[in-house]
Write a protein that holds these residues in place. Structure first.
Motif, mmCIF file in Angstrom:
data_model
loop_
_atom_site.group_PDB
_atom_site.id
_atom_site.type_symbol
_atom_site.label_atom_id
_atom_site.label_comp_id
_atom_site.label_asym_id
_atom_site.label_seq_id
_atom_site.Cartn_x
_atom_site.Cartn_y
_atom_site.Cartn_z
ATOM 1 N N SER A 31 6.649 -11.597 -38.113
ATOM 2 C CA SER A 31 7.484 -12.730 -38.506
ATOM 3 C C SER A 31 8.741 -12.307 -39.259
ATOM 4 N N PRO A 49 13.298 -17.351 -35.720
ATOM 5 C CA PRO A 49 12.500 -18.582 -35.693
ATOM 6 C C PRO A 49 12.871 -19.480 -34.519
ATOM 7 N N VAL A 68 3.790 -19.803 -39.261
ATOM 8 C CA VAL A 68 5.059 -20.345 -38.770
ATOM 9 C C VAL A 68 5.067 -21.873 -38.756
ATOM 10 N N TRP A 121 8.371 -23.530 -38.759
ATOM 11 C CA TRP A 121 9.170 -23.556 -37.541
ATOM 12 C C TRP A 121 9.035 -24.896 -36.807
#
Length: 266
Positions: A3, A8, A27, A30
């Motif tokens: 990550s 993203p 995430v 995101w």
């Protein structure tokens, strides 16, 4: 790749299980659009686009996602998926039936997002944690997982519940009944001869195991939130832990089914 080095993506998640997977991958931030049932941490900035079976597809499109994660594990989601395709939205459609499918989906989402190592780590940890819960019993306990009370709807053979229970040393009391879930009469529940009934009603604001107990079957009942059994994702571990604890308290008399079989062959 991890990550720290991945750009993203703008994600839309339309079922809770996928949102849980995204949170486990780190995430959740995101996600720009999510269904109203998703409660994974980190979704505070996501636009809510309605319940999984009544998704506002125009709102999803307006959020301009780079990828929409949907699933056919919720019966009726085919219409939503068709709507996504009609709008030309990029999609990843999951359809897990078993625990193995769930682990594969975690890995697939990780690979798709450029987080292959993280996906592998999350899947491997979940698999190891589930394996550690396995126990041995005088006979495999028969468990019926109820998704809804009126009419009674329960998990059948083609459900991740079947493999999850097998991994714990138990069996789905409806393992011979085809399909992912099925409506049942009270007589059919009785015929399944469960040693344990699990109240895990999908979409219910409050679980009421006393409703099941009032049917007079004389079978122990426990409540496991839908988040722990109804979502094929990392939170299956929560439900598995509750199941393992309950199974360990059962007084397992010899199966009446086994006794009947012995009588027929004598």
């Amino acid at each position: 790749m991890d990550s720290r080095t991945v750009f993203p993506l703008r994600l839309a998640s339309l079922v809770s299980s996928n949102s849980d997977i995204l949170a486990a991958l780190g995430v959740a931030d995101w996600v720009v659009a999510a269904d109203s049932h998703s409660d994974a941490p980190g979704l505070e900035a996501a636009v809510r686009v309605g319940p999984d079976l009544d998704i506002d597809l125009d709102a999803v499109a307006h959020a301009r996602p780079d990828l929409v994660l949907a699933s056919l594990s919720v019966p009726g989601m085919e219409r939503v998926v068709d709507g996504l395709h009609e709008r030309g939205l990029p999609t990843l459609i999951l359809d897990p039936v078993t625990v193995a499918d769930t682990l594969a989906d975690i890995r697939l989402i990780g690979q798709t997002l450029g987080l292959e190592q993280k996906g592998e780590a999350v899947a491997a940890q979940l698999e190891a944690d589930l394996t550690r819960l396995r126990a041995t019993y005088p006979r495999p306990p028969r468990v019926l997982v109820e998704w809804w009370p009126r009419p009674i709807i329960a998990a059948t053979r083609e459900s991740w519940v079947t493999e999850l229970l097998a991994g714990l040393g138990a069996v789905n009391a409806l393992e011979t009944r085809p399909g992912r879930s099925s409506p049942l009469t009270l007589d059919e529940v009785r015929e399944a001869q469960p040693d344990l009934i699990v109240c895990s009603w999908c979409g219910a604001k409050k679980l009421r195991p006393e409703v099941i107990e009032a049917r007079g079957l004389g079978v122990p009942v426990i409540a496991v939130p839908e988040s722990g059994l109804g979502r094929p994702g990392p939170r299956l571990l929560e439900g598995a832990r509750q199941l393992a604890a309950a199974l360990g308290t059962l007084n397992l008399a010899p199966s009446r089914r086994a006794g009947a079989a012995t009588a027929r062959t004598a």
